[in-house]
Design a protein around this motif. Structure first.
Motif, PDB file in Angstrom:
ATOM      1  N   TRP A 105     -82.996 -63.494  83.187  1.00  0.00           N
ATOM      2  CA  TRP A 105     -81.495 -63.864  83.062  1.00  0.00           C
ATOM      3  C   TRP A 105     -81.302 -65.244  83.588  1.00  0.00           C
ATOM      4  CZ3 TRP A 105     -77.116 -60.695  86.078  1.00  0.00           C
ATOM      5  CH2 TRP A 105     -75.806 -61.165  85.444  1.00  0.00           C
ATOM      6  N   LEU A 106     -81.125 -65.984  82.499  1.00  0.00           N
ATOM      7  CA  LEU A 106     -81.303 -67.663  82.698  1.00  0.00           C
ATOM      8  C   LEU A 106     -80.066 -67.901  83.003  1.00  0.00           C
ATOM      9  CD1 LEU A 106     -84.059 -68.222  79.510  1.00  0.00           C
ATOM     10  CD2 LEU A 106     -84.378 -67.822  82.186  1.00  0.00           C
ATOM     11  N   GLY A 107     -80.018 -69.378  83.193  1.00  0.00           N
ATOM     12  CA  GLY A 107     -78.779 -70.113  83.232  1.00  0.00           C
ATOM     13  C   GLY A 107     -78.326 -70.823  82.166  1.00  0.00           C
ATOM     14  N   ASP A 108     -77.204 -71.883  82.132  1.00  0.00           N
ATOM     15  CA  ASP A 108     -76.732 -72.262  80.882  1.00  0.00           C
ATOM     16  C   ASP A 108     -76.890 -73.777  81.052  1.00  0.00           C
ATOM     17  OD1 ASP A 108     -75.348 -71.944  78.217  1.00  0.00           O
ATOM     18  OD2 ASP A 108     -74.078 -73.220  79.321  1.00  0.00           O
ATOM     19  N   SER A 109     -77.431 -74.735  80.054  1.00  0.00           N
ATOM     20  CA  SER A 109     -77.653 -76.169  80.183  1.00  0.00           C
ATOM     21  C   SER A 109     -76.370 -76.698  79.911  1.00  0.00           C
ATOM     22  CB  SER A 109     -78.620 -76.692  79.304  1.00  0.00           C
ATOM     23  OG  SER A 109     -78.475 -76.151  77.995  1.00  0.00           O
ATOM     24  N   ASP A 110     -75.422 -76.253  78.827  1.00  0.00           N
ATOM     25  CA  ASP A 110     -73.912 -76.787  78.648  1.00  0.00           C
ATOM     26  C   ASP A 110     -73.261 -76.677  79.754  1.00  0.00           C
ATOM     27  OD1 ASP A 110     -74.875 -76.963  75.799  1.00  0.00           O
ATOM     28  OD2 ASP A 110     -74.097 -75.209  75.266  1.00  0.00           O
ATOM     29  N   LEU A 111     -73.252 -75.638  80.450  1.00  0.00           N
ATOM     30  CA  LEU A 111     -72.335 -75.661  81.660  1.00  0.00           C
ATOM     31  C   LEU A 111     -72.832 -76.620  82.648  1.00  0.00           C
ATOM     32  CD1 LEU A 111     -70.208 -74.089  83.207  1.00  0.00           C
ATOM     33  CD2 LEU A 111     -72.074 -72.611  84.173  1.00  0.00           C
ATOM     34  N   GLU A 112     -74.293 -76.698  82.918  1.00  0.00           N
ATOM     35  CA  GLU A 112     -74.844 -77.765  83.719  1.00  0.00           C
ATOM     36  C   GLU A 112     -74.366 -79.144  83.518  1.00  0.00           C
ATOM     37  OE1 GLU A 112     -79.039 -77.065  83.940  1.00  0.00           O
ATOM     38  OE2 GLU A 112     -78.639 -75.214  84.682  1.00  0.00           O
ATOM     39  N   ASN A 113     -74.472 -79.463  81.962  1.00  0.00           N
ATOM     40  CA  ASN A 113     -73.944 -81.026  81.590  1.00  0.00           C
ATOM     41  C   ASN A 113     -72.622 -81.192  81.807  1.00  0.00           C
ATOM     42  OD1 ASN A 113     -76.689 -81.284  81.078  1.00  0.00           O
ATOM     43  ND2 ASN A 113     -76.336 -80.527  78.902  1.00  0.00           N
ATOM     44  N   ALA A 114     -71.757 -80.117  81.588  1.00  0.00           N
ATOM     45  CA  ALA A 114     -70.149 -80.200  81.602  1.00  0.00           C
ATOM     46  C   ALA A 114     -69.885 -80.747  82.981  1.00  0.00           C
ATOM     47  CB  ALA A 114     -69.561 -79.002  81.046  1.00  0.00           C
ATOM     48  N   LEU A 115     -70.492 -79.921  84.015  1.00  0.00           N
ATOM     49  CA  LEU A 115     -70.134 -79.961  85.556  1.00  0.00           C
ATOM     50  C   LEU A 115     -71.039 -80.809  86.264  1.00  0.00           C
ATOM     51  CD1 LEU A 115     -68.517 -77.327  84.510  1.00  0.00           C
ATOM     52  CD2 LEU A 115     -68.868 -76.320  87.062  1.00  0.00           C
ATOM     53  N   ASN A 116     -71.831 -81.430  85.603  1.00  0.00           N
ATOM     54  CA  ASN A 116     -72.963 -82.488  86.222  1.00  0.00           C
ATOM     55  C   ASN A 116     -73.597 -81.756  87.376  1.00  0.00           C
ATOM     56  OD1 ASN A 116     -74.207 -84.827  86.618  1.00  0.00           O
ATOM     57  ND2 ASN A 116     -72.502 -85.650  88.038  1.00  0.00           N
ATOM     58  N   GLU A 117     -74.091 -80.328  87.259  1.00  0.00           N
ATOM     59  CA  GLU A 117     -74.889 -79.704  88.095  1.00  0.00           C
ATOM     60  C   GLU A 117     -76.102 -79.458  87.561  1.00  0.00           C
ATOM     61  OE1 GLU A 117     -73.890 -79.056  91.190  1.00  0.00           O
ATOM     62  OE2 GLU A 117     -71.751 -79.307  91.138  1.00  0.00           O
ATOM     63  N   SER A 118     -77.016 -78.544  88.204  1.00  0.00           N
ATOM     64  CA  SER A 118     -78.297 -78.276  87.756  1.00  0.00           C
ATOM     65  C   SER A 118     -78.789 -76.877  88.119  1.00  0.00           C
ATOM     66  CB  SER A 118     -79.432 -79.305  88.173  1.00  0.00           C
ATOM     67  OG  SER A 118     -79.563 -79.373  89.540  1.00  0.00           O
ATOM     68  N   ASN A 119     -79.565 -76.356  87.748  1.00  0.00           N
ATOM     69  CA  ASN A 119     -80.596 -75.000  88.359  1.00  0.00           C
ATOM     70  C   ASN A 119     -79.522 -73.832  88.196  1.00  0.00           C
ATOM     71  OD1 ASN A 119     -82.580 -73.825  89.297  1.00  0.00           O
ATOM     72  ND2 ASN A 119     -82.448 -74.210  91.382  1.00  0.00           N
ATOM     73  N   THR A 120     -78.908 -73.551  87.143  1.00  0.00           N
ATOM     74  CA  THR A 120     -78.062 -72.352  87.005  1.00  0.00           C
ATOM     75  C   THR A 120     -79.067 -71.267  86.799  1.00  0.00           C
ATOM     76  OG1 THR A 120     -77.584 -73.041  84.902  1.00  0.00           O
ATOM     77  CG2 THR A 120     -76.128 -73.647  86.575  1.00  0.00           C
ATOM     78  N   THR A 121     -78.569 -70.168  86.977  1.00  0.00           N
ATOM     79  CA  THR A 121     -79.077 -68.817  86.679  1.00  0.00           C
ATOM     80  C   THR A 121     -78.049 -67.721  86.368  1.00  0.00           C
ATOM     81  OG1 THR A 121     -81.021 -67.414  87.447  1.00  0.00           O
ATOM     82  CG2 THR A 121     -79.775 -68.123  89.123  1.00  0.00           C
ATOM     83  N   ASN A 122     -78.719 -66.504  85.745  1.00  0.00           N
ATOM     84  CA  ASN A 122     -77.629 -65.546  85.540  1.00  0.00           C
ATOM     85  C   ASN A 122     -76.302 -65.635  85.053  1.00  0.00           C
ATOM     86  OD1 ASN A 122     -79.725 -64.129  87.098  1.00  0.00           O
ATOM     87  ND2 ASN A 122     -78.439 -63.356  88.456  1.00  0.00           N
TER      88      ASN A 122
END
Length: 780
Positions: A105-122
């Motif tokens: 169950w991976l994260g999402d790079s679009d979400l990370e880019n939009a919120l300027n965050e990193s290392n998402t999962t699930n």
């Protein structure tokens, strides 16, 4: 869309309503969840779900689905929910931790880019496309999370992420519209909460819903209020939407976002709510223009609290603006093409303007020419009547300038009036920046103060500097000032006017012997009552000798020694004396004190002006020595004498006419008679004692020259009657003579005949049993 199919499907699904929301993941396809549940509008076209992903729980559960909150206290009645855990863990009660994970169950790079965050999962994702005749769309949502932990500092640090990402279908860059109203701040735990005492302050608290206890319809520890996500679009252009929520850093502590059914609709932005709680309410007496105008042949129906206030029935069906003059919830229905309606809503509250009071500000004028300096903000308490919620923003020379906020007085805290009785104008605002104007008349105080001179004695070092009790000075003229007035002291007149560098008590003068301080009296309402002066004078204080130590010889008692007050450079006749002994008062009041006791004497010398100085005289004991014992190691020519004494003094020792020494032992003492001297180093006297040291001559010559004519023991005489027995033998052991110490010695004869030169032997026996043996030579 196929309405009939939806009805049939709804009839096939049953829910048990209770205090907790219900969820299910089987009835609706992702297309139906978006098109028929979230949107459900003929005015939003070409709805196509393009991607769905979430946790894989073996086909038995999903991480997204439908929720129904009918009959519960949950603020949204129904809709779709996306979670970072199992859908089945979403309903309440909030008695367990939703803390799920799933394989791959991976994260999402679009979400990370939009919120300027990193290392998402699930990450749970639903993507769809749509088009509309409107220029704006919106929907309502609520965010909830297990990472809301009441009283726990983790709430200040950790947060899962979610975003409502939108872009034109032919472009790459997403825009996140899940924002705190009127900001560009994403909604998450760390940006919306009511604060954690000792860890972090509240942030955007108006949008925080609640901390959730056990009896909560959902299984999450906290939630936001219902928020609205709004996006501006180009009519009839295709847009791509990505709804996504994900854990950050790790899978722990799940979160969910709830989207209200039917809330994805055409919307018209009427601007932010104007609320008292947000400090942006409309001010009393002002109007607010709401603008819903859109290009095209549109109609506009305006409502206040659900009642039509402007539209076709009032003769203004095409009016795209409405002027608000009273509080209420204002809505607009904009009639667009294809009979579609775009809805807009704004809540308008009114803030009363501040209640202000014209006042008088009185300042002091030292030269009474009518021109002085004012801290205009000193009038704030009177202008606002001590209302802490009001703020005086600045002052102006005219009321019109104050109303229009132009030409403010640049240095209102140090303003020089241009004429007596000049009036300035204060602009007062409340939290909503609603304002009112108060006139402040500037006046000059003509009050004067008669302050007696302040006196202080010189300090321990006689140098013209002393300490002044400013409180005591204030007491000396308190009958001249109003009750509740404040008194402050300053070194310069400029400091007094600007109220800077106020002095604290006790104060030590900075100019030797004489100095003038400026005294400012301010009334309870912060008005200057008067500025006066007080003269400081440092009084003469006697100068005394340093502390001393004296010796009293106990063996001279009851003789006395004289202690003196020790006044320097002056006649002592005009002073008052007090003598203390070991801290207790005595009857002695003269410049001298005759004493014969050891201890601590303190003399206090007081000038007729009341200033005193003191010094301490310590009297220590000493005494002539008492010789307790003298131990003699004798019988040789290398004899030793050890002296033991008692007494209060410090002693040194001498033998006969020799030099004094600290050591009480004498070595290599010749036999015979000696005098031991013990002297007190503090000159209390010398003790002495005569001693004898036994010794035995090595030879004698009985030739009639009177020099060593007999052999006799050294250190014996009538005073030192040792009672010793002396026997003399020849080399063969024959007893030749028997004598005692009182005899004149042996003359070298035996039965009247002179014996020849030879070695002879002696045996000396002392009364204590000690014996000495040896030999000596008889020389002819």
């Amino acid at each position: 869309m196929n309405k009939v199919v939806i009805i049939v499907l709804l009839c096939m699904c049953t829910f048990t309503y209770g205090q907790n929301i219900q969820v299910e993941s089987q009835t609706y396809t992702p297309q139906q969840l978006i098109e028929d549940i979230l949107i459900d509008s003929n005015c939003i076209d070409n709805v196509v779900v393009t991607n769905v992903s979430g946790g894989d729980f073996g086909n038995t559960d999903q991480s997204y689905g439908y929720f129904d909150a009918a009959g519960t206290t949950f603020p949204l009645q129904s809709g779709i929910v996306l979670s970072t855990g199992r859908l089945s863990n979403v309903p309440g009660p909030n008695t367990s931790l939703s803390d799920d994970d799933a394989p791959n169950w991976l994260g999402d790079s679009d979400l990370e880019n939009a919120l300027n965050e990193s290392n998402t999962t699930n990450a749970t994702i639903i993507e769809f496309e749509f088009s509309s005749v409107a220029s704006q769309v919106s929907f309502r949502y609520l965010f909830a999370s297990e990472e809301y932990q009441e009283g726990n500092s983790n709430t200040c640090q950790y947060s899962d992420l979610f975003g409502f990402l939108i872009k034109p279908a032919n472009q790459q860059q997403y825009t996140n519209i899940a924002l705190i109203p009127n900001t560009q701040t994403p909604v998450k735990v760390t940006t919306v909460h009511s604060g954690i005492p000792g860890s972090c302050a509240p942030i955007n608290e108006a949008y925080f819903g609640s901390w959730n206890g056990a009896n909560t319809p959902i299984n999450f520890n906290g939630q936001t209020t219902v928020l609205t996500a709004t996006a501006d679009i180009v009519p009839n252009e295709t847009y791509h939407v990505k709804l996504v929520i994900a854990d950050e850093q790790n899978y722990r502590y799940d979160s969910a976002v709830f989207l209200e059914a039917g809330s994805f609709e055409l919307s018209t932005n009427l601007g932010p709510d104007r609320l008292l709680a947000n400090n942006n309410a409309v001010c009393e007496g002002e109007t607010l223009e709401l603008n819903a105008y859109q290009n095209g042949q549109n109609t506009y129906e305006w409502y206040r609290d659900g009642v039509l206030v402007q539209g076709a029935q009032t003769g203004c069906g095409t009016c795209g603006t409405y002027t608000v003059s009273q509080p209420g919830t204002y809505t607009v229905e904009v009639g667009l093409a294809n009979s579609c309606i775009s809805y807009g809503e704004v809540v308008v509250e009114y803030s009363p303007n501040p209640i202000v009071f014209d006042s008088v500000l009185i300042e002091c004028d030292q030269n009474q020419d009518g021109i002085t300096y004012y801290n205009l903000f000193d009038a704030s308490q009177d202008v606002t009547n001590n209302d802490a919620s009001l703020l005086v923003t600045n002052f102006y020379l005219s009321e019109n300038d104050a109303l229009n906020e132009v030409n403010e007085i640049p240095n209102a805290s140090n303003f020089q009036n241009s004429n007596p009785f000049q009036t300035v104008y204060a602009r007062v605002e409340n939290e909503n920046r609603c304002s009112n104007i108060a006139a402040v008349e500037l006046q000059i105080s003509n009050n004067t103060l008669s302050i007696p001179n302040a006196e202080a004695c010189d300090g321990e070092i006689i140098d013209g500097f002393g300490e002044f009790d400013l409180t005591e000075i204030s007491t000396s003229f308190e009958d001249q000032i109003p009750t509740g007035a404040t008194v402050q002291y300053y070194e310069t007149e400029a400091d007094a006017f600007s109220e800077t560098n106020a002095l604290s008590s006790p104060y030590q003068n900075s100019t030797a012997y004489n100095q003038t301080l400026f005294v400012k009296v301010t009334t309870a309402n912060n008005q200057c009552y008067s500025i006066g002066t007080v003269a400081l004078e440092v009084l003469y204080t006697p100068t005394l000798l340093e502390d001393e130590t004296f010796i009293y010889c106990l063996n001279t008692y009851p003789e006395t020694i004289t202690l003196y007050g020790g006044v320097l450079n002056d006649s002592p006749s005009n002073y008052y004396y007090e003598w203390l002994f070991n801290g207790n008062s005595t009857t002695v009041n003269t410049s001298f004190n005759n004493i014969n006791e050891v201890g601590t004497y303190t003399v206090i010398v007081t000038d007729p002006n009341g200033c005193s100085a003191s010094r301490t005289i310590t009297v220590e004991a000493s005494n002539i020595a008492t010789i307790e014992n003298i131990t003699i190691e004798e019988g040789t020519f290398n004899n030793t004498i050890s002296v033991t004494v008692s007494g209060e003094g410090m002693y040194e020792y001498a033998l006969d006419n020799g030099a004094y020494q600290d050591e009480s032992v004498f070595y290599d003492v010749l036999p015979g008679f000696h005098t031991v001297y013990v002297k007190d180093k503090n000159d209390c006297g010398v003790a002495e004692q005569l001693i004898s040291v036994l010794g035995f001559p090595k030879f004698f010559s009985p030739n009639g020259d009177t020099i060593k004519d007999t052999w006799k023991v050294y250190g014996t005489n009538e005073q030192f009657n040792r009672g010793i027995d002396i026997k003399i033998f020849n080399r063969y052991g024959k007893l030749l003579a028997s004598r005692n110490h009182l005899t004149n010695g042996w003359d070298g004869t035996f039965k009247g005949k002179a014996l020849p030169s030879d070695d002879y032997w002696y045996l000396v026996t002392l009364p204590d049993g000690r014996t000495y043996r040896g030999h000596f030579a008889l020389l002819r």
